[in-house]
Scaffold this motif. Sequence first.
Motif, PDB file in Angstrom:
ATOM      1  N   LYS A 155       1.834   9.214  -6.235  1.00  0.00           N
ATOM      2  CA  LYS A 155       2.050  10.552  -5.682  1.00  0.00           C
ATOM      3  C   LYS A 155       0.895  11.021  -4.800  1.00  0.00           C
ATOM      4  O   LYS A 155       0.641  12.229  -4.671  1.00  0.00           O
ATOM      5  CB  LYS A 155       2.297  11.556  -6.810  1.00  0.00           C
ATOM      6  CG  LYS A 155       3.553  11.245  -7.623  1.00  0.00           C
ATOM      7  CD  LYS A 155       3.802  12.286  -8.700  1.00  0.00           C
ATOM      8  CE  LYS A 155       5.081  11.948  -9.479  1.00  0.00           C
ATOM      9  NZ  LYS A 155       5.358  12.942 -10.531  1.00  0.00           N
ATOM     10  N   ILE A 156       0.208  10.040  -4.204  1.00  0.00           N
ATOM     11  CA  ILE A 156      -0.824  10.379  -3.225  1.00  0.00           C
ATOM     12  C   ILE A 156      -0.148  10.750  -1.901  1.00  0.00           C
ATOM     13  O   ILE A 156      -0.614  11.606  -1.156  1.00  0.00           O
ATOM     14  CB  ILE A 156      -1.785   9.197  -3.029  1.00  0.00           C
ATOM     15  CG1 ILE A 156      -2.488   8.870  -4.363  1.00  0.00           C
ATOM     16  CG2 ILE A 156      -2.823   9.496  -1.949  1.00  0.00           C
ATOM     17  CD1 ILE A 156      -3.332   7.612  -4.324  1.00  0.00           C
ATOM     18  N   LYS A 157       0.960  10.065  -1.631  1.00  0.00           N
ATOM     19  CA  LYS A 157       1.786  10.345  -0.454  1.00  0.00           C
ATOM     20  C   LYS A 157       3.239  10.448  -0.905  1.00  0.00           C
ATOM     21  O   LYS A 157       3.618   9.941  -1.961  1.00  0.00           O
ATOM     22  CB  LYS A 157       1.662   9.220   0.579  1.00  0.00           C
ATOM     23  CG  LYS A 157       0.271   9.037   1.173  1.00  0.00           C
ATOM     24  CD  LYS A 157      -0.003  10.054   2.252  1.00  0.00           C
ATOM     25  CE  LYS A 157      -1.305   9.759   2.968  1.00  0.00           C
ATOM     26  NZ  LYS A 157      -1.575  10.736   4.062  1.00  0.00           N
ATOM     27  N   THR A 158       4.048  11.107  -0.073  1.00  0.00           N
ATOM     28  CA  THR A 158       5.485  11.122  -0.308  1.00  0.00           C
ATOM     29  C   THR A 158       6.143  10.216   0.726  1.00  0.00           C
ATOM     30  O   THR A 158       5.493   9.766   1.676  1.00  0.00           O
ATOM     31  CB  THR A 158       6.062  12.546  -0.169  1.00  0.00           C
ATOM     32  OG1 THR A 158       5.973  12.961   1.202  1.00  0.00           O
ATOM     33  CG2 THR A 158       5.301  13.517  -1.039  1.00  0.00           C
ATOM     34  N   ILE A 166       1.846   7.495   6.938  1.00  0.00           N
ATOM     35  CA  ILE A 166       0.892   6.553   6.349  1.00  0.00           C
ATOM     36  C   ILE A 166       0.343   5.687   7.471  1.00  0.00           C
ATOM     37  O   ILE A 166       1.091   4.913   8.084  1.00  0.00           O
ATOM     38  CB  ILE A 166       1.555   5.667   5.276  1.00  0.00           C
ATOM     39  CG1 ILE A 166       2.097   6.532   4.127  1.00  0.00           C
ATOM     40  CG2 ILE A 166       0.550   4.639   4.732  1.00  0.00           C
ATOM     41  CD1 ILE A 166       2.829   5.747   3.052  1.00  0.00           C
ATOM     42  N   PRO A 167      -0.934   5.829   7.805  1.00  0.00           N
ATOM     43  CA  PRO A 167      -1.500   5.069   8.926  1.00  0.00           C
ATOM     44  C   PRO A 167      -1.409   3.562   8.703  1.00  0.00           C
ATOM     45  O   PRO A 167      -1.708   3.078   7.610  1.00  0.00           O
ATOM     46  CB  PRO A 167      -2.946   5.555   8.983  1.00  0.00           C
ATOM     47  CG  PRO A 167      -3.233   6.106   7.623  1.00  0.00           C
ATOM     48  CD  PRO A 167      -1.938   6.663   7.128  1.00  0.00           C
ATOM     49  N   PHE A 168      -0.983   2.855   9.741  1.00  0.00           N
ATOM     50  CA  PHE A 168      -0.825   1.403   9.668  1.00  0.00           C
ATOM     51  C   PHE A 168      -2.077   0.683  10.159  1.00  0.00           C
ATOM     52  O   PHE A 168      -2.296  -0.479   9.835  1.00  0.00           O
ATOM     53  CB  PHE A 168       0.397   0.990  10.499  1.00  0.00           C
ATOM     54  CG  PHE A 168       0.849  -0.423  10.273  1.00  0.00           C
ATOM     55  CD1 PHE A 168       0.979  -0.950   8.998  1.00  0.00           C
ATOM     56  CD2 PHE A 168       1.157  -1.242  11.354  1.00  0.00           C
ATOM     57  CE1 PHE A 168       1.406  -2.258   8.784  1.00  0.00           C
ATOM     58  CE2 PHE A 168       1.590  -2.542  11.156  1.00  0.00           C
ATOM     59  CZ  PHE A 168       1.712  -3.052   9.872  1.00  0.00           C
ATOM     60  N   GLY A 194       0.814  -1.210   0.000  1.00  0.00           N
ATOM     61  CA  GLY A 194       0.000   0.000   0.000  1.00  0.00           C
ATOM     62  C   GLY A 194       0.844   1.254   0.000  1.00  0.00           C
ATOM     63  O   GLY A 194       0.548   2.223  -0.721  1.00  0.00           O
ATOM     64  N   GLY A 195       1.913   1.257   0.795  1.00  0.00           N
ATOM     65  CA  GLY A 195       2.801   2.417   0.843  1.00  0.00           C
ATOM     66  C   GLY A 195       3.467   2.679  -0.497  1.00  0.00           C
ATOM     67  O   GLY A 195       3.560   3.835  -0.941  1.00  0.00           O
ATOM     68  N   ILE A 196       3.922   1.615  -1.148  1.00  0.00           N
ATOM     69  CA  ILE A 196       4.570   1.756  -2.463  1.00  0.00           C
ATOM     70  C   ILE A 196       3.585   2.322  -3.483  1.00  0.00           C
ATOM     71  O   ILE A 196       3.926   3.226  -4.266  1.00  0.00           O
ATOM     72  CB  ILE A 196       5.107   0.386  -2.942  1.00  0.00           C
ATOM     73  CG1 ILE A 196       6.291  -0.048  -2.070  1.00  0.00           C
ATOM     74  CG2 ILE A 196       5.533   0.466  -4.417  1.00  0.00           C
ATOM     75  CD1 ILE A 196       6.758  -1.459  -2.330  1.00  0.00           C
TER      76      ILE A 196
END
Length: 251
Positions: A213-216, A221-223, A205-207
């Motif tokens: 480019k939703i997150k940097t 990023i909530p786990f 999900g993080g990748i």
Amino acid sequence: MFILYILVFVFGTIIGSFLNVVIYRFPRNESIVYPPSHCTNCESELKPYDLVPIVSYIFLRGRCRYCGNRISIRYPIVELLTGLIYLILFIYFGISIKSLSYAFLESLLIVITFMDMEHKIIPNKVILIGLIAGVAFRLIMINYGVWDYIVGFLVGGGVLLFISLLSGGGMGGGDIKLMAMIGLFIGWKLTISTLFLAVVLGAVGGIVLVLFKIKTRKDYIPFGPYISIACIISILYGYDLLNMYIKLIRG
């Protein structure tokens, strides 16, 4: 059975409607009882026909009947998600105390997931409710054993605490307490499955979030949501996954 499935789903959506109240009010330290349901923009008290899960949102086209303010899409999503999870648990476990305990756990996880996504917090009072309920279910379900769930509590919280210490605080305290609570509900074997799946889902999900480019890489990023998804997968398929892994190791 089809009618019974419909009833279970509808019951789940009603619970989901209540969970929406909890998700909105808990982080704001507001009572979940008073005042009655109202528009958060114009504060008009909502009538019963404004509160029919999913249906009211569709009928009102996602807007308040009284002021026209847009209603968050989160409301029907939570209602639909809760209804589907209750239905799936009923199909798998029938009407049983185990099904009830899992339904209670998943209700808490839905609340935690959306709070973590919206506010980046996992409130201690939600975890406390879960721990108290977990102990109560363990006493009611004493014939299922006790030590598996105590070990699950220790493994769930202990593993993430260990990771947090190694990473210098890279794992949030809320996630640690969340996994401990989950372990009390599902036992150590499914807790291990949940931990493994949560790490895999979190990494993927993080990748994806970074690639699109939703997150940097520096963003939080909530786990909690990944833990929650991993938990429901483990409840349904955890033992199958563990058996597959053991067979793979044995060649």
